[in-house]
Design a protein around this motif. Sequence first.
Motif, short mmCIF file in Angstrom:
data_model
loop_
_atom_site.label_atom_id
_atom_site.label_comp_id
_atom_site.label_asym_id
_atom_site.label_seq_id
_atom_site.Cartn_x
_atom_site.Cartn_y
_atom_site.Cartn_z
N THR A 119 10.59 -7.66 -23.57
CA THR A 119 10.76 -8.96 -22.91
C THR A 119 11.17 -10.03 -23.91
O THR A 119 10.50 -10.22 -24.94
N THR A 133 12.98 -9.64 -18.59
CA THR A 133 11.53 -9.57 -18.43
C THR A 133 11.16 -8.18 -17.94
O THR A 133 11.69 -7.73 -16.92
N VAL A 143 14.54 -13.36 -24.57
CA VAL A 143 15.88 -13.85 -24.29
C VAL A 143 16.82 -13.10 -25.23
O VAL A 143 16.59 -13.04 -26.44
N GLN A 184 17.77 -13.94 -19.98
CA GLN A 184 16.36 -13.55 -20.00
C GLN A 184 16.19 -12.12 -19.48
O GLN A 184 16.73 -11.76 -18.43
#
Length: 122
Positions: free
Chosen positions: A90, A119, A92, A117
């Motif tokens: 996880t 996640t 950026v 991003q």
Amino acid sequence: QVQLVESGGGLVQAGGSLRLSCAASGLMFSVQMGWFRQAPGKEREFVATISRNGRTTDYVESVKGRFTVSRENAKNTVYLQMNSLKPEDTAVYYCAADPGLWLPRRKDYRYWGQGTQVTVSS
């Protein structure tokens, strides 16, 4: 004006896959390309890089065997295929470009994208 635009990020469960893309404009695309990531509260770290002709790649140890970097010079695009994702992936993710000589663990890329991003939920 050089632009690098990342796409393909999102939310995925652990064990899943994502493919990031980075479209470049405003520069001759035969340059070294890299992927970096930055997790909250952590420094930006190198993830992968690919040479101008795509024949040489390098990865941070933690993603070897799970991530693959590739490029399509005709489309001015570089990709990061991410498989077997883990929560610790996880972050950026940023792509970067540099017209200089090949340097696998280069940090001083001249051009950077805005990031996308990723996640990974457990």
